[in-house]
Motif scaffolding. Structure first.
Motif, PDB file in Angstrom:
ATOM      1  N   GLY A 262       0.849  -1.182   0.000  1.00  0.00           N
ATOM      2  CA  GLY A 262       0.000   0.000   0.000  1.00  0.00           C
ATOM      3  C   GLY A 262       0.885   1.231   0.000  1.00  0.00           C
ATOM      4  O   GLY A 262       2.108   1.133  -0.102  1.00  0.00           O
ATOM      5  N   PRO A 263       0.304   2.422   0.121  1.00  0.00           N
ATOM      6  CA  PRO A 263       1.109   3.643   0.137  1.00  0.00           C
ATOM      7  C   PRO A 263       1.917   3.756   1.426  1.00  0.00           C
ATOM      8  O   PRO A 263       1.590   3.132   2.433  1.00  0.00           O
ATOM      9  CB  PRO A 263       0.061   4.746   0.035  1.00  0.00           C
ATOM     10  CG  PRO A 263      -1.165   4.134   0.634  1.00  0.00           C
ATOM     11  CD  PRO A 263      -1.127   2.685   0.250  1.00  0.00           C
ATOM     12  N   SER A 264       2.978   4.545   1.372  1.00  0.00           N
ATOM     13  CA  SER A 264       3.759   4.784   2.583  1.00  0.00           C
ATOM     14  C   SER A 264       2.867   5.456   3.613  1.00  0.00           C
ATOM     15  O   SER A 264       2.035   6.293   3.278  1.00  0.00           O
ATOM     16  CB  SER A 264       4.981   5.644   2.265  1.00  0.00           C
ATOM     17  OG  SER A 264       4.599   6.846   1.645  1.00  0.00           O
ATOM     18  N   ASN A 265       3.008   5.089   4.875  1.00  0.00           N
ATOM     19  CA  ASN A 265       2.031   5.567   5.852  1.00  0.00           C
ATOM     20  C   ASN A 265       2.622   5.936   7.210  1.00  0.00           C
ATOM     21  O   ASN A 265       1.900   5.999   8.195  1.00  0.00           O
ATOM     22  CB  ASN A 265       0.914   4.539   6.031  1.00  0.00           C
ATOM     23  CG  ASN A 265       1.426   3.206   6.558  1.00  0.00           C
ATOM     24  OD1 ASN A 265       2.630   3.018   6.709  1.00  0.00           O
ATOM     25  ND2 ASN A 265       0.516   2.297   6.837  1.00  0.00           N
ATOM     26  N   LEU A 266       3.918   6.180   7.287  1.00  0.00           N
ATOM     27  CA  LEU A 266       4.525   6.771   8.472  1.00  0.00           C
ATOM     28  C   LEU A 266       5.512   7.801   7.968  1.00  0.00           C
ATOM     29  O   LEU A 266       6.470   7.457   7.274  1.00  0.00           O
ATOM     30  CB  LEU A 266       5.243   5.717   9.319  1.00  0.00           C
ATOM     31  CG  LEU A 266       5.925   6.271  10.576  1.00  0.00           C
ATOM     32  CD1 LEU A 266       4.893   6.764  11.593  1.00  0.00           C
ATOM     33  CD2 LEU A 266       6.835   5.231  11.218  1.00  0.00           C
ATOM     34  N   TYR A 267       5.255   9.072   8.277  1.00  0.00           N
ATOM     35  CA  TYR A 267       6.087  10.104   7.667  1.00  0.00           C
ATOM     36  C   TYR A 267       6.378  11.234   8.641  1.00  0.00           C
ATOM     37  O   TYR A 267       5.695  11.416   9.650  1.00  0.00           O
ATOM     38  CB  TYR A 267       5.412  10.651   6.411  1.00  0.00           C
ATOM     39  CG  TYR A 267       4.064  11.287   6.630  1.00  0.00           C
ATOM     40  CD1 TYR A 267       3.939  12.646   6.869  1.00  0.00           C
ATOM     41  CD2 TYR A 267       2.897  10.513   6.590  1.00  0.00           C
ATOM     42  CE1 TYR A 267       2.693  13.235   7.068  1.00  0.00           C
ATOM     43  CE2 TYR A 267       1.645  11.094   6.792  1.00  0.00           C
ATOM     44  CZ  TYR A 267       1.555  12.444   7.023  1.00  0.00           C
ATOM     45  OH  TYR A 267       0.321  13.025   7.230  1.00  0.00           O
ATOM     46  N   GLN A 268       7.418  11.987   8.303  1.00  0.00           N
ATOM     47  CA  GLN A 268       7.747  13.190   9.059  1.00  0.00           C
ATOM     48  C   GLN A 268       8.190  14.268   8.082  1.00  0.00           C
ATOM     49  O   GLN A 268       9.028  14.025   7.208  1.00  0.00           O
ATOM     50  CB  GLN A 268       8.852  12.947  10.084  1.00  0.00           C
ATOM     51  CG  GLN A 268       9.088  14.158  10.980  1.00  0.00           C
ATOM     52  CD  GLN A 268       9.955  13.870  12.190  1.00  0.00           C
ATOM     53  OE1 GLN A 268      10.667  14.756  12.656  1.00  0.00           O
ATOM     54  NE2 GLN A 268       9.892  12.658  12.739  1.00  0.00           N
ATOM     55  N   SER A 269       7.600  15.448   8.235  1.00  0.00           N
ATOM     56  CA  SER A 269       7.948  16.599   7.400  1.00  0.00           C
ATOM     57  C   SER A 269       8.828  17.553   8.199  1.00  0.00           C
ATOM     58  O   SER A 269       8.762  17.597   9.433  1.00  0.00           O
ATOM     59  CB  SER A 269       6.679  17.322   6.937  1.00  0.00           C
ATOM     60  OG  SER A 269       5.833  16.441   6.207  1.00  0.00           O
ATOM     61  N   PHE A 270       9.629  18.341   7.493  1.00  0.00           N
ATOM     62  CA  PHE A 270      10.537  19.273   8.147  1.00  0.00           C
ATOM     63  C   PHE A 270      10.841  20.419   7.193  1.00  0.00           C
ATOM     64  O   PHE A 270      10.471  20.370   6.011  1.00  0.00           O
ATOM     65  CB  PHE A 270      11.834  18.554   8.555  1.00  0.00           C
ATOM     66  CG  PHE A 270      12.317  17.549   7.545  1.00  0.00           C
ATOM     67  CD1 PHE A 270      13.100  17.932   6.467  1.00  0.00           C
ATOM     68  CD2 PHE A 270      11.950  16.214   7.652  1.00  0.00           C
ATOM     69  CE1 PHE A 270      13.521  17.013   5.524  1.00  0.00           C
ATOM     70  CE2 PHE A 270      12.364  15.276   6.711  1.00  0.00           C
ATOM     71  CZ  PHE A 270      13.153  15.684   5.647  1.00  0.00           C
ATOM     72  N   ASP A 271      11.485  21.465   7.700  1.00  0.00           N
ATOM     73  CA  ASP A 271      11.850  22.593   6.859  1.00  0.00           C
ATOM     74  C   ASP A 271      12.775  22.126   5.742  1.00  0.00           C
ATOM     75  O   ASP A 271      13.588  21.211   5.943  1.00  0.00           O
ATOM     76  CB  ASP A 271      12.556  23.676   7.684  1.00  0.00           C
ATOM     77  CG  ASP A 271      11.604  24.361   8.665  1.00  0.00           C
ATOM     78  OD1 ASP A 271      10.393  24.343   8.411  1.00  0.00           O
ATOM     79  OD2 ASP A 271      12.090  24.905   9.677  1.00  0.00           O
TER      80      ASP A 271
END
Length: 199
Positions: free
Chosen positions: A74-83
């Motif tokens: 399935g799609p990726s489903n644990l993520y973290q965004s940052f500057d």
């Protein structure tokens, strides 16, 4: 000589501040080792058929993130965004994984998202000689990022395991240290040479 003493103190102050800043900069990810005991700093989709959890099994520390096996990808489903971080300034990017074996051609997969919304997927296939089962192994993401030196990275996202349980730990994205330290040390060298020349 008074100007030298004042200048030297000033430059050493800059160097000290820069070195402290550089030491604290390090990994830009929050809770990359999951040592909060939960997924603080990480996000998942509102609808997630296979949510991640944090368990007391780890490469270092006490915890890692765990994904139960899924029958299909399935799609990726644990993520973290940052500057945004210019890829050209990233000196380290990677994670440790522990896979419990099982069928399927994909050993591990990560999506890397850039500030222009483009993406690249780093896939480690189970058939790859680098793939390891039943022990902690490091996956270096810098070779994948090398082809995108003109972009800025803004997110890392993990896929769940297909037909196998999966743990991840010690996820890192480290940009190069601030150039302030080099500037400060350069100033110290200049002042030192000036003092010797006058002595």
């Amino acid at each position: 000589m008074k100007w030298f003493n004042v200048g030297t103190r000033y430059v050493f102050t800059i160097a000290l501040f820069a070195s402290i800043s550089c030491g604290a900069y390090g990994n830009v990810l929050v809770n990359g080792g999951f040592e909060t005991g939960d997924l603080t700093g990480w996000d998942e989709p509102d609808v997630n058929n296979n949510p991640w959890s944090v368990l007391g099994f780890a490469r270092t520390g006490s915890h890692s993130a765990y994904s139960a096996p899924m029958p299909t990808a399935g799609p990726s489903n644990l993520y973290q965004s940052f500057d945004p971080i210019p890829v050209s300034q990233i000196t380290e990017a990677g994670y440790w994984y522990f896979h419990m074996g099982g069928t399927g051609s994909v050993g591990s997969a990560v999506t890397l998202t850039f500030s222009d919304a483009s993406q690249v997927q780093d896939t480690l296939f189970a058939e790859d000689p680098e793939y390891v089962q039943f022990e902690w192994a490091y996956r270096d993401l810098t070779p994948t990022l090398a082809g995108y030196a003109d972009k800025s990275l803004t997110q890392i996202s993990f896929f769940t395991g297909v037909n196998k349980a999966k743990y991840i730990d010690d996820v890192v994205i480290v940009p190069e240290p601030s150039s302030l330290l080099l500037i400060g040390l350069g100033g110290v060298a200049i002042c030192t040479r000036s003092r010797r020349a006058q002595g």
